[in-house]
Design an enzyme around this catalytic site. Structure first.
Site, PDB file in Angstrom:
ATOM      1  N   THR A   1     -16.153 -38.818 -15.772  1.00  0.00           N
ATOM      2  CA  THR A   1     -17.334 -39.306 -16.478  1.00  0.00           C
ATOM      3  C   THR A   1     -16.926 -40.169 -17.663  1.00  0.00           C
ATOM      4  OG1 THR A   1     -18.589 -37.360 -15.818  1.00  0.00           O
ATOM      5  CG2 THR A   1     -19.418 -38.592 -17.683  1.00  0.00           C
TER       6      THR A   1
ATOM      7  N   SER B   1     -10.512 -38.075 -11.269  1.00  0.00           N
ATOM      8  CA  SER B   1     -10.960 -36.804 -11.836  1.00  0.00           C
ATOM      9  C   SER B   1      -9.976 -35.709 -11.465  1.00  0.00           C
ATOM     10  CB  SER B   1     -12.344 -36.476 -11.289  1.00  0.00           C
ATOM     11  OG  SER B   1     -12.723 -35.202 -11.699  1.00  0.00           O
TER      12      SER B   1
ATOM     13  N   HIS C   1     -10.395 -32.263 -11.543  1.00  0.00           N
ATOM     14  CA  HIS C   1     -10.828 -31.056 -10.840  1.00  0.00           C
ATOM     15  C   HIS C   1     -11.369 -31.328  -9.447  1.00  0.00           C
ATOM     16  CE1 HIS C   1     -15.339 -31.123 -11.524  1.00  0.00           C
ATOM     17  NE2 HIS C   1     -14.935 -32.121 -12.250  1.00  0.00           N
TER      18      HIS C   1
ATOM     19  N   THR D   1      -5.405 -36.756 -29.177  1.00  0.00           N
ATOM     20  CA  THR D   1      -4.216 -36.114 -28.630  1.00  0.00           C
ATOM     21  C   THR D   1      -4.391 -35.906 -27.137  1.00  0.00           C
ATOM     22  OG1 THR D   1      -3.976 -34.893 -30.686  1.00  0.00           O
ATOM     23  CG2 THR D   1      -2.740 -34.091 -28.797  1.00  0.00           C
TER      24      THR D   1
ATOM     25  N   CYS E   1     -24.854 -32.316 -10.249  1.00  0.00           N
ATOM     26  CA  CYS E   1     -25.497 -32.798 -11.473  1.00  0.00           C
ATOM     27  C   CYS E   1     -26.983 -33.032 -11.298  1.00  0.00           C
ATOM     28  CB  CYS E   1     -24.815 -34.049 -12.001  1.00  0.00           C
ATOM     29  SG  CYS E   1     -24.115 -35.096 -10.762  1.00  0.00           S
TER      30      CYS E   1
END
Lengths: 449, 120
Positions: free
Chosen positions: A120, A247, A249, A287, A373
């Site tokens: 995203t 992505s 995952h 970071t 979603c």
């Protein structure tokens, strides 16, 4: 029953004259039985869980990825941007190794990979960043109607900023019409965004042809490859892709990490979304989470090794599922092109059955109708509407996701239960009765009471 | 040399299958068993000793990985808890015995004192 307030340590601190209730001889038999019940209850919670058939929503982490990440969670916990001590150096080495692993999977140079917090964020960076950087001369962006919500929402924000966005329709098989794309590109177009593999219907867009078109017209191509990376072979140089979102995952890696590929030759310039200390080439300050980056790298390298094995296995299981279901029950439609697809994402519409009720009936299989979603709302998915599915078929669609860890038994069980419940729900359906009698449902005039 | 390699390969295969069957999760367990079996089967025809050695090294690393991931900490904790409770029970029993021995010896001393008093 174990009384709730007592912990092991508080029991040990009691004075020696107090005899623990549990260890009284006459209570031992009863207590061991209760202990067994508690143990059985705990085990059931862990072991008797639903079958997981929703690999497009997320994937379990591969044990090899977890093994690679653990040392960086526990021992090598330095900040990779610390230049002055060994903790920083070893973290940085790990991060750069991970970057190389991600780059090797997509055929890129490690300097072109930027770690982000997920696909995203990568999509937001790519679309808003490129559009805003070139906004002086170019104020037009092209995308499709079947994109992920984050892409569509970013485009909506750009429209509010004064850009012009074209949402291209797709054909009934889910593929983009290349003539239409070519005719939509104007001199003031800065970016075209088309996802590689759709997360709801599994359709694989012809990114190579789209890349050639965009390169010939001098327009940047961004592709959301979250569902495609590690599952089909990708080469950003062959496909002429300028930006690609990855992505973590979705490829058996950790949640909370992703990457953005940003081409260096010819250079793609972005306006950064997140300002700060200039990490990640200044495009994404902050970071870099070393354990997550290491996990993403490990997931990518494992996917590269296992791609052929997984693809064969997933195709076999998907065929098995679809053949079983379609041979037993009539009036089942597969949404999306049957050839140009990733086999692990199967979207079936069962006519005359409501999708939500079928999902609730299949309570020991974890499935979804539409993407995660959009599952909170009761609207049918916009992707199914874009491919022109009938309203009632769009409501009765279920997405089966098959992945690396799915077994034949799980697929067989899912197919059997699906067939059984579809038959049962159709028995209860008045529409099905009417269809059996030969009435054409489209010719009925429904009246209000 | 070939015979020892063959027996080494077979013993590695058996150990990997044994460790793979210890995954608590159904999906991981079935995947590990299937993948180990398919990998050994696919590499059955490899002759070149260097390649065999490289594959065996990879196999050993995978075996160590599976062992690390199937380490059942919960069992270890339960065992420790059980040991602590057993120790507490033992301490208490010993304390009881000590106190009962003390009371017995005290009674004996008192009895002796009474005897001596009576004698006197």
């Amino acid at each position: 029953m174990l009384s709730p307030g007592r912990t092991i340590s508080s029991r040990l601190l009691r004075p020696a004259s107090w005899l623990p209730f549990r260890l009284c001889p006459e209570r031992t038999a009863v207590n061991s039985m209760q202990k067994e019940l508690i143990k059985k209850h705990e085990l059931e919670k862990d072991e008797l869980r639903p079958l997981y058939m929703d690999f497009q929503a997320t994937t379990p982490m591969d044990p090899r990825v977890l093994d690679a990440m653990l040392p960086y969670q526990v021992n090598y916990y330095g900040n990779p941007h610390s230049r002055t001590h060994a903790y920083g150096w070893e973290s940085e080495t790990a991060m750069e190794t991970a970057r190389k692993q991600v780059a090797d999977l997509i055929g890129a140079d490690p300097r072109e990979i930027i770690f982000t917090s997920g696909a995203t964020e990568s999509n937001n960076m790519a679309i808003k960043g490129v559009a805003r950087f070139y906004q002086a001369k170019k104020r037009h962006v092209i995308t499709t109607q079947t994109e992920h919500k984050c892409v569509l929402d970013s485009c909506r924000i750009l429209e509010a900023e004064g850009f012009e966005v074209t949402y291209l329709p797709v054909q009934t098989n889910g593929l983009l019409d290349l003539q239409l794309l070519e005719s939509s590109i104007r001199p003031e177009t800065s970016l075209v965004s088309v996802m590689t593999v759709n997360n709801e219907i599994g359709v694989k867009q012809p990114i190579e042809e789209i890349g050639h078109i965009c390169r010939s017209k001098g327009v940047f191509l961004h592709t959301d490859a979250a569902q495609a990376v590690g599952k089909i072979p990708i080469s950003v140089s062959d496909w002429k892709v300028d930006l690609m979102s990855i992505s973590g995952h979705k490829i058996y890696g950790p949640k909370g990490v992703g990457a953005l590929y940003v081409r260096r030759r010819p250079r793609v310039r972005l306006e950064p979304l997140q300002s700060g200390g200039g990490q990640e080439r200044g495009l994404r300050s902050g970071t870099v989470p070393t354990p997550l980056a290491v996990g993403l790298g490990a997931a990518c390298s494992i996917s590269q090794k296992e791609m052929e094995y997984d693809h064969q296995r997933v195709s076999m299981l998907a065929n098995r599922l679809v053949q079983k279901i379609m041979s037993e029950i009539p009036d089942v439609v597969m949404n999306g092109d049957p050839e140009q697809r990733y086999p692990g994402c199967i979207n079936l519409s069962f006519a005359y059955v409501e999708g939500e009720s079928l999902l609730m009936a299949l309570k020991d299989v974890a499935l979804s109708s539409g993407s995660a979603c959009t599952s909170a709302s009761l609207e049918p998915s916009y992707v199914l509407r874009a491919i022109g599915a009938d309203e009632d078929l769009a409501h009765s669609s279920i997405r089966f996701g098959i992945g690396r860890f799915t077994t034949e038994q799980e697929v067989d069980y899912t197919a059997e239960k699906c067939i059984q419940h579809v038959r049962r729900l159709r028995e209860m359906s008045p529409l099905w009765e009417m269809v059996q009698e030969g009435i054409d449902l489209k010719s009925i005039k429904w009246t209000q009471h | 040399m070939a015979a020892s390699t063959r027996s080494q390969v077979i013993s590695l295969y058996k150990m990997m299958l044994k460790e793979s069957s210890r995954f608590p999760s159904y999906n991981y367990r079935t995947y590990a068993l299937r993948r180990v079996r398919d990998a050994f089967r696919a590499n059955r025809e490899v002759e070149d000793p260097k390649a065999v050695e490289r594959l065996m090294d990879e196999g050993e690393q995978m075996l160590a990985l599976i062992q690390r991931q199937t380490f059942r900490r919960r069992k270890a904790l339960a065992a420790t808890t059980h040991q602590i409770l057993q120790a507490a029970a033992e301490i208490h029993t010993v304390a009881l015995q000590v106190s009962s021995a003390e009371s017995r010896s005290r009674r004996r001393v008192e009895a002796e004192q009474q005897d001596t008093e009576e004698e006197i």
